[in-house]
Design a protein around this motif. Structure first.
Motif, short mmCIF file in Angstrom:
data_model
loop_
_atom_site.label_atom_id
_atom_site.label_comp_id
_atom_site.label_asym_id
_atom_site.label_seq_id
_atom_site.Cartn_x
_atom_site.Cartn_y
_atom_site.Cartn_z
N GLU A 23 108.38 -24.64 -4.79
CA GLU A 23 107.31 -24.12 -5.63
C GLU A 23 106.38 -25.28 -5.95
O GLU A 23 106.83 -26.40 -6.16
N PRO A 24 105.10 -25.05 -5.99
CA PRO A 24 104.18 -26.15 -6.30
C PRO A 24 104.53 -26.75 -7.66
O PRO A 24 104.89 -26.02 -8.59
N ALA A 25 104.39 -28.06 -7.74
CA ALA A 25 104.80 -28.73 -8.97
C ALA A 25 103.93 -28.27 -10.13
O ALA A 25 104.40 -28.01 -11.21
N SER A 26 102.66 -28.21 -9.91
CA SER A 26 101.82 -27.64 -10.95
C SER A 26 101.06 -26.51 -10.30
O SER A 26 100.72 -26.57 -9.13
N MET A 27 100.78 -25.49 -11.08
CA MET A 27 100.13 -24.36 -10.46
C MET A 27 98.70 -24.73 -10.11
O MET A 27 98.04 -25.47 -10.83
N SER A 31 95.97 -19.92 -9.26
CA SER A 31 97.14 -19.15 -9.69
C SER A 31 97.28 -19.22 -11.21
O SER A 31 97.76 -18.30 -11.84
N ARG B 14 107.06 -25.11 -16.93
CA ARG B 14 106.94 -24.83 -15.50
C ARG B 14 107.59 -23.48 -15.17
O ARG B 14 107.06 -22.70 -14.38
N ASP B 21 103.47 -15.97 -11.84
CA ASP B 21 102.81 -16.28 -10.59
C ASP B 21 103.56 -15.60 -9.45
O ASP B 21 104.79 -15.63 -9.40
N THR B 400 113.92 -25.21 -5.13
CA THR B 400 112.48 -25.36 -4.92
C THR B 400 111.75 -25.66 -6.21
O THR B 400 110.61 -26.07 -6.20
N GLY B 405 110.70 -32.39 -8.03
CA GLY B 405 109.41 -31.87 -7.59
C GLY B 405 108.31 -32.12 -8.58
O GLY B 405 107.13 -31.98 -8.28
N LEU B 409 103.68 -34.61 -6.65
CA LEU B 409 103.06 -33.30 -6.76
C LEU B 409 103.11 -32.53 -5.46
O LEU B 409 103.15 -31.31 -5.43
#
Ligand code: SF4
Ligand code: SF4
Lengths: 325, 427
Positions: A23-27, A31, B14, B21, B400, B405, B409
């Motif tokens: 999952e991306p570290a920060s949106m 998004s 997060r 999302d 994930t 993570g 980034l």
């Protein structure tokens, strides 16, 4: 549910799928915007759903909300509460009532005895009770149920709750009024999660209407169908309001709380007979102090063959039935 | 210390961000559930304004579908232990991560339970009277006060265990046994207690012979351990379809044997009850007669209970046959079992206790529209919670979403961790 990029259909028969991408570290900005829009839309939908609450005007004051349990109120607080209630009633009904907090008297234990030979099933007690105790007229709340029973049985399933003949009594039947039996071992008190109902020293099981949360557990627990719940806001015509009130007795109730027969505490704790007894044209109803050996009820219990309903449930009622013959 | 707190908040932030999302299907699903919640909320607002008169309940039948759903869902929540026991008592490591999904389901179920009790109250604004020390708590006298304690305790336990395990996974650390194993074992007993106490709510009432029977408690547990794992079976399949998380068939089959045995016990206990009522044929049989055959021309519950019995028998037959090893048949059996038990516990247990009334009056109960919408709203809310929980936890379990993570980034694709469930374990 989302499917992270890179994931393939999972199936036992397929080879191991590639491990999913993180999952991306920060949106990403997009998004984030999307997520916030979704949340905002959700919140808006909820707010729209709450619209009918605008009509909610009668949920009581802050003072009522914060009011402590009956047993925790100091005499000062109690008098504040009583005058607050007087004010509320005046605002609602246009008359100022006299609300007292009548306590149980020392050396008194009330008992009721009902003569089934005399009762003719006229239901005068039912209506007198409604008037005395400020019960809701619509929806109709009645503390006393009169059963029309065929001679020869006590199976209440054979009883008729809604009899309406031209005139009573009808041959072949007897009539059995049932109201709160003021049990010595009351299951309703045991189950109440917030102690909103309890047994006073004079044997009357009372309800703090300002404390009851309306869970109706006591109603499920009572073996005599004595309790009544205010499913909606009670309505009483202004001119029919009984202004002689007591806190644990006939002060007007509001929707969402339990009520029931309390042997007319506003009368009996002031030396009067209950309304149902006074109105009874046949003298079938007897009421008094069982601790006084000379009282009428003591004599009846001593000399008549009395019985209680559903003795097997162990509630030890203070409400006795008897036949003359 | 400050760092730890900061880390924790980053984790929460997060996860929360992730919860909202997803792709369009995810939004469509969330949107549908939210709409249903809003409809339920609207119905509840009507109830608040007009009172419980908007429901089908009366003085005679003073509890209805709210309490019925509550009773059913306590069972679902309790059944989370059916995953915990194999893992922690019998050391079946394969199911290890699945425990989290089970416990999250328990959390969602308890949230629904609390919502159902709240909408049932006549004066929800006085809920604080129920808070120990602040209000006036009738403990230990009232079984309802016990229920308040055990349900909230169970909620806290499960939130803690899931939260701790997920956070450890997020940080890439092995969870410290002392921090959660004791709670897992407390949780096992606690799970049994929530359903027993809920059964005692009914059992303790001497004036209601239909409930006043010692077998109600065991029947509650048996039916809970049927419907609960059946629900987890379905949930796990949804998880493996819509996420990258791999749930081995073997896990489903372990649960299958639990459902199988519990369903047999459940029907056996039911048969005991039916025998006692009808063979004795005392006056107390009235409620049971009303339920199964109708009484004096009143039949409202008869179609319900026979549907339930039909569904339960179908489920048991499928489960007893080898075909239930195929997932399709297993799903069918699970759906039957869930519906069957929902009816049996709800309409079949709560309502007949009130009919006939203690004075022999027969008043039938049919849920009103408004009441039904509130129920649907609460179910939608529960599903919404569960969806969000899964949306947050699956990426963590997959590795994930992790603290690693957070630092770079654009991280390299995570390699599967060795302690993740091996995706090829089914072979
Ligand atoms: S008759 Fe019912 S309400 Fe009255 S004291 Fe007995 S159990 Fe309570
Ligand atoms: S309805 Fe009121 S009096 Fe009855 S058990 Fe609930 S809180 Fe107590």
């Amino acid at each position: 549910m989302p499917r992270p990029p890179g994931a393939t259909d999972m199936n036992e028969n397929l080879p191991v799928p590639p491990s999913p991408a993180p999952e991306p570290a920060s949106m990403s900005r997009r998004s984030f915007l999307r997520g916030s829009t979704v949340m905002a839309a959700g919140v808006a939908a909820m707010a729209a759903g709450l619209a009918p609450l605008r009509k909610l005007g009668d949920f009581g004051s802050v003072d009522e909300f914060l009011q402590a349990h009956y047993n925790e109120l100091s005499p000062d607080q109690m008098s504040t509460v009583l005058s607050r209630i007087e004010g509320e009633v005046q605002r609602q009904y246009g008359v100022r009532p006299h609300v007292r907090d009548l306590k149980a008297m020392n050396g008194v234990e009330f008992v009721y005895a009902l003569n089934l030979t005399r009762c003719t099933g006229c239901r005068k007690c039912v209506h007198a009770c409604v008037e005395e105790n400020n019960q809701s007229r619509d929806p109709a709340i009645e503390y006393i149920r009169v059963l029309k029973m065929p001679n020869g049985t006590f199976d209440m399933e054979k009883g008729d709750h809604n009899y309406a003949p031209e005139s009573v009594p009808e041959p072949g039947f007897f009539y059995m009024p049932v109201q709160c039996h003021q049990c010595k071992n009351p299951p309703c008190v045991k189950v109440c999660p917030v102690k909103a109902t309890w047994q006073d020293p004079d044997g009357i099981t009372v309800i703090d209407y300002n404390w009851c949360i309306g869970c109706r557990y006591c109603e499920a627990a009572c073996p005599y169908f004595a309790r009544r719940f205010n499913f909606s806001e009670p309505t009483i015509p202004k001119e029919q309001l009984n202004t002689n009130m007591s806190y644990l007795g006939n002060q007007p109730r509001h929707k969402g709380v339990m009520e029931k027969c309390h042997f007319c505490v506003q009368r009996t704790r002031a030396g009067l007979y209950p309304a149902c007894l006074e109105v009874c044209p046949t003298g079938a109803r007897k009421f008094g102090n069982i601790l006084d050996p000379h009282s009428e009820v003591s004599q009846i219990l001593k000399h008549k063959r009395v019985f209680v309903l559903k003795e097997e449930v162990g509630t030890l009622p203070r409400f006795f039935y008897y036949f003359d013959v | 210390m400050i760092r730890a707190v900061r880390n924790y908040f980053v984790f929460l932030g997060r996860s929360a961000a992730l919860a909202f999302d997803g792709d369009w299907r995810y939004y469509a699903w969330l949107g549908a559930l939210t709409a249903m919640c809003a409809i339920g909320l609207n119905a509840y607002s009507h109830q608040l304004v007009d009172g419980l008169i908007t429901t089908g309940m009366t003085d005679q039948v003073s509890w209805g579908v709210y309490i019925a759903n509550f009773t059913f869902l306590v069972g679902v929540a309790a059944a989370a232990v059916m995953l915990v026991i194999p893992v922690y008592v019998y050391g079946n490591e394969e199911l290890h991560d699945l425990v989290i999904f089970g416990e999250l389901l328990a959390v969602a179920a308890i949230i629904m339970c609390l919502a159902f009790v709240t909408v049932d109250l006549g004066r929800p604004d006085r809920f604080w009277h129920l808070i120990p020390f602040l209000g006036e708590f009738n403990f230990p006298g009232s079984m309802l006060s016990w229920d308040v304690i055990v349900l909230n305790g169970y909620l806290v336990l499960n939130v803690y265990i899931c939260g701790y395990l997920l956070y450890s996974r997020y940080r890439g650390q092995k969870p410290a046994k002392w921090f959660y194993i004791p709670f897992v074992f407390i949780g096992i007993f606690w799970a049994i207690s929530i359903h027993t106490v809920t059964a005692f709510l009914y059992v303790g009432l001497g004036g209601r012979p239909f409930w006043n029977s010692a077998i109600v408690g065991p029947r509650f547990i048996a039916s809970a351990f049927t419907a609960g794992p059946a629900m987890i079976i379905l949930a796990l399949q949804v998880i493996r379809r819509v996420t990258a998380y791999h749930v081995p068939d073997r896990a489903l089959l372990t649960l299958r044997s639990i459902v199988q045995v519990s369903m047999i016990i459940n029907l056996f206990l039911l048969a005991n009850e039916v025998f006692k009522e009808f063979y004795t044929d005392s006056l107390h049989v009235a409620s049971a007669r009303y339920l199964y055959f109708g009484l004096h021309g009143h039949h409202a519950l008869v179609p319900w209970i026979w549907t339930a019995i039909g569904l339960n028998l179908t489920a048991m037959t499928i489960l007893a046959l080898p075909i239930s090893r195929s997932i399709k048949w297993l799903d069918l059996a699970c759906v039957c079992a869930i519906l069957g038990i929902w009816i049996e516990k709800g309409m079949g247990l709560v309502i007949p206790g009130f009919v006939p009334s203690p004075l022999g009056e027969i008043v039938e109960y049919i849920p009103s529209w408004n009441e039904t919408l509130i129920c649907l709203g609460i179910w939608a809310f529960g599903l919404l919670c569960y969806t969000l929980f899964l949306r947050m936890s699956v990426p963590i379990l997959l590795g994930t979403l992790s603290q690693a993570g957070e630092r770079n980034l654009v991280p390299a694709p995570a390699t599967p961790r060795s302690d993740l469930p091996a995706t090829n374990s089914a072979h």
